[in-house]
Design an enzyme around this catalytic site. Sequence first.
Site, PDB file in Angstrom:
ATOM      1  N   GLY A   1       0.822  -1.404  -0.043  1.00  0.00           N
ATOM      2  CA  GLY A   1       0.262   0.299  -0.132  1.00  0.00           C
ATOM      3  C   GLY A   1       0.532   1.213  -0.156  1.00  0.00           C
ATOM      4  CE1 TYR A   2       4.892   0.295   1.034  1.00  0.00           C
ATOM      5  CE2 TYR A   2       6.985   0.182  -0.818  1.00  0.00           C
ATOM      6  CZ  TYR A   2       6.257  -0.346   0.378  1.00  0.00           C
ATOM      7  OH  TYR A   2       6.856  -0.545   1.529  1.00  0.00           O
TER       8      TYR A   2
ATOM      9  CD  GLU B   1      14.330  -8.139   0.665  1.00  0.00           C
ATOM     10  OE1 GLU B   1      14.182  -9.254  -0.323  1.00  0.00           O
ATOM     11  OE2 GLU B   1      15.044  -8.259   1.115  1.00  0.00           O
TER      12      GLU B   1
ATOM     13  CB  THR C   1       8.201   4.496 -14.899  1.00  0.00           C
ATOM     14  OG1 THR C   1       9.202   5.805 -13.960  1.00  0.00           O
ATOM     15  CG2 THR C   1       6.964   4.689 -14.507  1.00  0.00           C
TER      16      THR C   1
ATOM     17  CD  GLU D   1      10.195   6.911 -18.021  1.00  0.00           C
ATOM     18  OE1 GLU D   1       9.354   6.097 -17.401  1.00  0.00           O
ATOM     19  OE2 GLU D   1      10.180   6.402 -20.051  1.00  0.00           O
TER      20      GLU D   1
END
Lengths: 388, 388, 374, 374
Positions: free
Chosen positions: B127-128, B243, B370, B372
Amino acid sequence: MDFSFSAEEQKLLEEVRSFLKTETSEALFVECEELGHIYGGKEGRKFIQKFASHGWLTPNWPPEYGGLGTSATLAFAIREEMAYVGTPLVFVAAHMAGPTIMHFGSQEMKDKWLLPISRGEVEFCLGYTEPQAGSDLAALNIRAVDKGDSFLLNGQKTFNTHAHVADYHWLGTITDPDAKKYRGMSLMIVDLKSPGVDIRPMVTMAGWQTNEVFYDDVIVPKENLVGDLNAGFFYVMHALDYERMFPLATYGSLVDEVAEYARTTTVDGEPLAKNPIVRQKLAQMKIELAANRHLYYRLAHMLDTGQVPNYQASMQKLFATEVAQRIANTGMEVLGMFGQLTKDSKWAALAGKTERFYRTSVVETIYAGTSEVQRGIIALRGLELPRK
Amino acid sequence: MDFSFSAEEQKLLEEVRSFLKTETSEALFVECEELGHIYGGKEGRKFIQKFASHGWLTPNWPPEYGGLGTSATLAFAIREEMAYVGTPLVFVAAHMAGPTIMHFGSQEMKDKWLLPISRGEVEFCLGYTEPQAGSDLAALNIRAVDKGDSFLLNGQKTFNTHAHVADYHWLGTITDPDAKKYRGMSLMIVDLKSPGVDIRPMVTMAGWQTNEVFYDDVIVPKENLVGDLNAGFFYVMHALDYERMFPLATYGSLVDEVAEYARTTTVDGEPLAKNPIVRQKLAQMKIELAANRHLYYRLAHMLDTGQVPNYQASMQKLFATEVAQRIANTGMEVLGMFGQLTKDSKWAALAGKTERFYRTSVVETIYAGTSEVQRGIIALRGLELPRK
Amino acid sequence: MNYELNEEQRIIKESANRFLAETCSTDFVREMTEDEKGFTQEFWNKMAELGWMGLPFPEEVGGAGMSFSDLAIILTEMGYFCAPGPFFSTVVLGGLTVLEAGNDEQKTRILSELAVGSRILTLAWLEEGGSWGPKGINLRAESQDGEFALSGTKLFVPDAHVADTIIVAARTGDAPEEISLFEVDANAPGVGITLLESFGGDKLCEVVFDNVKVPMANLLGKAGGGWPVLNNTLLKAAVGKAAQMDGASQMALKFAVDYVKERVQFGKLIGTFQAVQFHCADMLTYADTIHFMTSHAAWKIAEGLPFEEEASMCKAWVSEAHRKLVGLSHQVLGGVAFMEEHDLQLYFRRAKAAELAFGDASFHREKVAQAMGL
Amino acid sequence: MNYELNEEQRIIKESANRFLAETCSTDFVREMTEDEKGFTQEFWNKMAELGWMGLPFPEEVGGAGMSFSDLAIILTEMGYFCAPGPFFSTVVLGGLTVLEAGNDEQKTRILSELAVGSRILTLAWLEEGGSWGPKGINLRAESQDGEFALSGTKLFVPDAHVADTIIVAARTGDAPEEISLFEVDANAPGVGITLLESFGGDKLCEVVFDNVKVPMANLLGKAGGGWPVLNNTLLKAAVGKAAQMDGASQMALKFAVDYVKERVQFGKLIGTFQAVQFHCADMLTYADTIHFMTSHAAWKIAEGLPFEEEASMCKAWVSEAHRKLVGLSHQVLGGVAFMEEHDLQLYFRRAKAAELAFGDASFHREKVAQAMGL
């Protein structure tokens, strides 16, 4: 939509083609090579003056200034023809300085310069770049100080291709160092034979010569100021909009030659042209040339219909130069080991043209606005993306 | 340098492979599909608990917390095996939350959570992300207000894959709204069955489900705070370094299947596999998979030698996900018209796997940072390019 | 799995780096590119003293008995500095072929001289037809009067002009793979060597064989059994070339990164522009994958494992990735590096030559396709 | 040279745009994608009323006598809005084939109904073998008792499930190109039509022909002369498909540009990030080249000039450029557009279907190579 030349245009182009076939002498190319792959010597000038005598150097200029009053489309097409046969292509005087003089120069300046330029009698070279000002023209350091009748010029330019054979420098110089960026730069015409001008050769990895030009207390008559004082940046930008075009036919000729090589070369008992991977690669180059051709003639069409090319010119430059690099690389891939042999090598394929183009192609996406600069222009002007 | 697994590692991997072959039931895949292509239902949990009973879910954890104390290399290799057969792969509890708890959690928290996690008994979801905070975690809006024994949570999360089947939310929330960015965020474990939690499905173009989660006065006991208050951003970044790993074997399996399809499919009287263009494309995918494999195991090697992966993890994510998109597209190209038919279509090739992967591949270069963002990290951290 | 050099390898790398940093400036490289011979005896002797020539050969023949991975480290450093001379031809093309195909006498005689730097070797296999396969080998070796007579023309033979011995792949029968390898004295009557002008900065030669007599004893390996040996050498050479590109990538990357940290345009260090950052990030990704693909293939060879697929995957990947990396370096450096005087052009030229050498990416992808059973 | 639409074409474009903006929301598109039929009669009738069906056909048969360029404008707008229904199948695949191959009776009968929207056509040519060439056509038409009997299976027949008439390419001899075209009643006994589930959102069918009887009079063109006609239609269809991609490119670009002008991340509009700007710039370059390549090929067809090479260049370029453009739009839009509810996915699906339809880029590059004399 219409993707054809008019009958009249076709006829003139046929004449140009035929001229280029008969008038491009061995001596012309040899001289070019000896001058560091730069046109502008005796043979070169003879050639271009003969070419210009038909009005073909400045075909879209009005007749009173030595043009034929043709469409921009035709002017673009003529440059493609020149590019295809590998003759000099970009004439700073005729293609960059001339139009700016026509737009912004005083009547005196027009009268003095335009006819000789259209006849190919004077050669200019471009003087914008400085060591610290490559993509960033706002960072110029060279200074022209007002001395009444003249300017006193001190500073240095770099990457001045053609300077060692040209007559005049089309120079961007700071005339108001206190002005905000872009607002203190002027354009002037500097006689390269003036005392205090020192031209030093720089050799590129493609083998051709460019130059550094050093100015040490060089006097430039005021009449050589182009247009208004401190308006140079505007003129340069304006010229970019109107004058940028990158005919890719030089590289197009390489595609044709590599295709011919593939048709006539047998590897493991089969013509190279039958190799499906070679076929795909060459077809892709043909397709990209076709796509570029549209971006190119769109610019001409815009000019012919009174529009001002803007991001479209950046797009064509970006696209053409990236295609150029792919073409050169494709040529090297198709020719294999033979492609790396240089002109004088007994076993060279296509007389070393491929490796020469491969080396030259490196600079295509860098000079006259890097690909990064062009993409920025396309995004900001073409799509109006936010600056901040 | 050593590019092989030890005999011991090989033996264990053989066991994993054989387990995956026999224990991945049709029912497991059907259930997954019914849950919106998300693992976590009854069959899924049965499977993972059996898998975890061998210590394979958290092989590199210390035995006291339910691991086998193996190398990270082995843990990475096990995930490749899982990816290849298409079983669930990323377990937020075991692979993201667990290690952070192990590093930063209190002893109570470790005792409470780690063993159940290692046994596959509890499922977390991440949940970020919030609507305004995609790549930019500093822009979180969700608030947890200190109420003495508990926090009171209000706000919204988005793209919470797995939330509809998970037990707990591994939640990043603002706990000090006045702090400078990054310094007011905490991590906490939220029971998704808490009153005030509203989970709403979002369907992706790949067909699988993700979720929005709304929090309306949700009470979270203080003991569920992970590590220190306001240190959440640091923990998230730390977890990223430790991770992140993107086994590409799922897409690797597609390459193998497409190659098999090419070998067994005849077009115009010749096996598709004999088409030189198909051969080039598939070989290229094989090569890119091999290159990615090195970037992947380099991360494991770094962990095994006490180094902290940094830009290397970004590079692997970037590379793997771009290769994934090329693989999916290559599959579509090789299968031609047949590749676009979906699973239930009579004439579908490879049971529609290709078009499904093609749709899924869109998000690979977007989620979890992303391309980017990753390129920026590589430049700034890997090459120490200047920030300003 | 271990992605790092071991202690011994680190020492090899550091000492090679130190030696070349001292002796092999780019001024020297440029001078040697112009020089007809292409290297100095002094430079060559120093490398021999360091034991580089004998590195991958058994101790019995005067070598150091080290692995192909160790050799790859030397080649990487040579690539980093564009080191000139016939090291690759002698050690990789010549030496490894002799090691593979030669009998004890040949190995002892040739390799012991090679190891001390007193014999320069090369390998002649390509011909006019431009084919990489055995069918492209049409130079005939006719057996007559207890010796062979070689007639034909070889192309792109590296460093033949300075070689003592040319290993020649010649056709000894009509079946496609009926190829034999011969040890030929470069100074034998009938051998005509001409340097080909090539843009890569290396020394490629045309070698004409006009009824060159070669004793039976100079057959390397079995008559007609040359192709597998040659194929093996060329794949190892492909990996060796990749190792050079690995080193060259590091230098091309360094040029760019150093520059963007100091060049100012539009009032900013250009390294702060996202576009420049992304170019550099892509360069680093190419550099790292180049390094790993090369190390893996070299390790396979070193371990005596089947290496064909890894070698082709390596050469296919590295050929293109290295070219793209150098291209990005050019793009980032702009006009400055288009100048002859900037060293990046040395790398640009060698990148293309290395890409073509021993098969380009398409060629090796096809080999990978074969290995995939396509 | 003229890179702009003429006045009449601008009117066509604007009115098509206005009509579709009003009638063809993406809700409607989504509904029609789910709908088994795939369009509504109302929508179809309106298009017919606007004269779209008859647009490229001669006035004698009730058409508007307009050019392929004009048709391409309509197709572009349909691509922009993802307009559903069998327009392409009816007008491009069916209508243009009839126009090319049909005799006067056939043309008058079929096209006049087509022009008023009362006859839906499609074309069946692909089969199980996956070949694009004439050899892939193995469905036999046996001549018997003054009629033909067709047996075999056609695949990927667009909109067959709603067609009145299926034009079938069938084998009437053993020479590779001995292909004939037949007008077949979609409701004839023995015709079995099944919708294939396809990810592109279009309606592709399997059509099984089980001894379907076709009268002699339904032969379109000469017996055995079908391949050139079919090839011609398929190339025009490739250009028509490119026109749809042209329109779709504009929408995918618009999604991205609108978004980056309002989405804030890291405290800035994302449109200010150089990486995002470059993605958008590349999209615009793709969009412009797509438009010109398509317009050029369409113009060649419209002018009655040889168009084969331009058509293949167009389809090769547009297929890949459009896919890349849509990919960049996805990259710029991020997670938002990965949601089913975002309309970009409609374009993503159609982009791949359009890329595959009538030959992908590799296929058409090969055709270009042929045209280049390779």
